[in-house]
Design a protein around this motif. Structure first.
Motif, short mmCIF file in Angstrom:
data_model
loop_
_atom_site.label_atom_id
_atom_site.label_comp_id
_atom_site.label_asym_id
_atom_site.label_seq_id
_atom_site.Cartn_x
_atom_site.Cartn_y
_atom_site.Cartn_z
N ILE A 47 0.82 -1.22 0.00
CA ILE A 47 0.00 0.00 0.00
C ILE A 47 0.86 1.27 0.00
O ILE A 47 0.37 2.34 -0.31
CB ILE A 47 -1.00 0.03 1.18
N GLY A 48 2.13 1.14 0.30
CA GLY A 48 3.01 2.30 0.30
C GLY A 48 3.64 2.57 -1.06
O GLY A 48 3.55 3.68 -1.58
N CYS A 49 4.25 1.54 -1.65
CA CYS A 49 5.02 1.76 -2.88
C CYS A 49 4.37 1.16 -4.13
O CYS A 49 4.87 1.34 -5.23
CB CYS A 49 6.44 1.22 -2.74
N HIS A 50 3.28 0.42 -3.95
CA HIS A 50 2.53 -0.17 -5.07
C HIS A 50 3.34 -1.20 -5.85
O HIS A 50 3.16 -1.35 -7.06
CB HIS A 50 1.99 0.91 -6.00
N LEU A 70 9.72 -0.36 -14.07
CA LEU A 70 8.88 -0.61 -12.91
C LEU A 70 8.31 0.69 -12.36
O LEU A 70 7.14 0.75 -11.97
CB LEU A 70 9.64 -1.37 -11.82
N LEU A 71 9.10 1.75 -12.33
CA LEU A 71 8.60 3.04 -11.85
C LEU A 71 7.44 3.54 -12.72
O LEU A 71 6.47 4.10 -12.21
CB LEU A 71 9.73 4.07 -11.80
N GLU A 72 7.53 3.30 -14.02
CA GLU A 72 6.43 3.67 -14.92
C GLU A 72 5.18 2.85 -14.60
O GLU A 72 4.07 3.38 -14.56
CB GLU A 72 6.83 3.47 -16.37
N ALA A 73 5.37 1.55 -14.36
CA ALA A 73 4.25 0.68 -14.00
C ALA A 73 3.61 1.13 -12.69
O ALA A 73 2.38 1.14 -12.55
CB ALA A 73 4.71 -0.77 -13.91
N ILE A 74 4.44 1.53 -11.74
CA ILE A 74 3.93 2.01 -10.45
C ILE A 74 3.10 3.27 -10.65
O ILE A 74 2.01 3.42 -10.06
CB ILE A 74 5.09 2.26 -9.46
N ASP A 75 3.56 4.19 -11.48
CA ASP A 75 2.79 5.41 -11.76
C ASP A 75 1.44 5.06 -12.34
O ASP A 75 0.42 5.66 -11.97
CB ASP A 75 3.55 6.33 -12.72
N GLN A 76 1.39 4.08 -13.24
CA GLN A 76 0.12 3.66 -13.83
C GLN A 76 -0.77 3.01 -12.78
O GLN A 76 -1.98 3.24 -12.76
CB GLN A 76 0.37 2.70 -14.98
N ARG A 77 -0.19 2.23 -11.89
CA ARG A 77 -0.97 1.60 -10.81
C ARG A 77 -1.57 2.66 -9.91
O ARG A 77 -2.73 2.55 -9.49
CB ARG A 77 -0.10 0.67 -9.99
N THR A 79 -2.42 5.69 -10.63
CA THR A 79 -3.48 6.44 -11.28
C THR A 79 -4.65 5.56 -11.68
O THR A 79 -5.64 6.03 -12.23
CB THR A 79 -2.96 7.17 -12.53
N GLY A 80 -4.53 4.25 -11.39
CA GLY A 80 -5.63 3.34 -11.65
C GLY A 80 -5.72 2.84 -13.07
O GLY A 80 -6.69 2.21 -13.46
N MET A 81 -4.70 3.12 -13.90
CA MET A 81 -4.72 2.68 -15.29
C MET A 81 -4.46 1.19 -15.41
O MET A 81 -4.95 0.54 -16.32
CB MET A 81 -3.69 3.46 -16.12
N VAL A 82 -3.69 0.63 -14.49
CA VAL A 82 -3.36 -0.80 -14.51
C VAL A 82 -3.47 -1.32 -13.09
O VAL A 82 -2.97 -0.71 -12.16
CB VAL A 82 -1.91 -1.02 -15.04
N ALA A 83 -4.13 -2.45 -12.93
CA ALA A 83 -4.28 -3.03 -11.60
C ALA A 83 -3.08 -3.83 -11.22
O ALA A 83 -2.32 -4.28 -12.00
CB ALA A 83 -5.52 -3.92 -11.57
#
Length: 83
Positions: A47-50, A70-77, A79-83
Motif C-alpha cells: 500500500i506504500g510503494c505499489h 517498474l517506476l512507470e508501471a507504479i505510476d500507472q498503478r 493512477t488506476g490505469m493498470v491493476a
C-alpha cells in the motif's frame, strides 16, 4: 597443502568480494519505498510503494532500465490505469 588464511586475510577477501558485488549492482535509481510496508490482500501490492512482493525483493538486482520500467508501471498503478 595451502596454509590457512589469517583472520585479516579472510576479512580482506570478504571486503573485496563485497566491493565487487556493489560495483555490479545499480544504485542510480532511488527506491520507490515509502516505509509504509503493508501488503494489500486484494491487489497483492504494497500500500506504500505499489509493488508486488517479488518486485520489492528484486529491486536491488534490477538493472537501471528495469527499475525505470517498474517506476512507470507504479505510476500507472497509482493512477488506476493498470491493476
Amino acid at each position: 597443502m595451502k596454509p590457512s588464511l589469517t583472520r585479516e586475510e579472510r576479512a580482506a577477501r570478504r571486503k573485496t568480494r563485497r566491493e565487487k558485488l556493489l560495483q555490479e549492482l545499480d544504485t542510480s535509481v532511488a527506491s520507490p519505498c515509502t516505509s509504509v510496508c503493508q501488503m494489500d490482500d486484494l491487489t497483492q501490492l504494497c500500500i506504500g510503494c505499489h509493488r508486488t512482493i517479488d518486485e520489492i525483493r528484486d529491486w536491488v538486482i534490477m538493472t537501471r532500465d528495469e527499475k525505470h520500467g517498474l517506476l512507470e508501471a507504479i505510476d500507472q498503478r497509482r493512477t488506476g490505469m493498470v491493476a
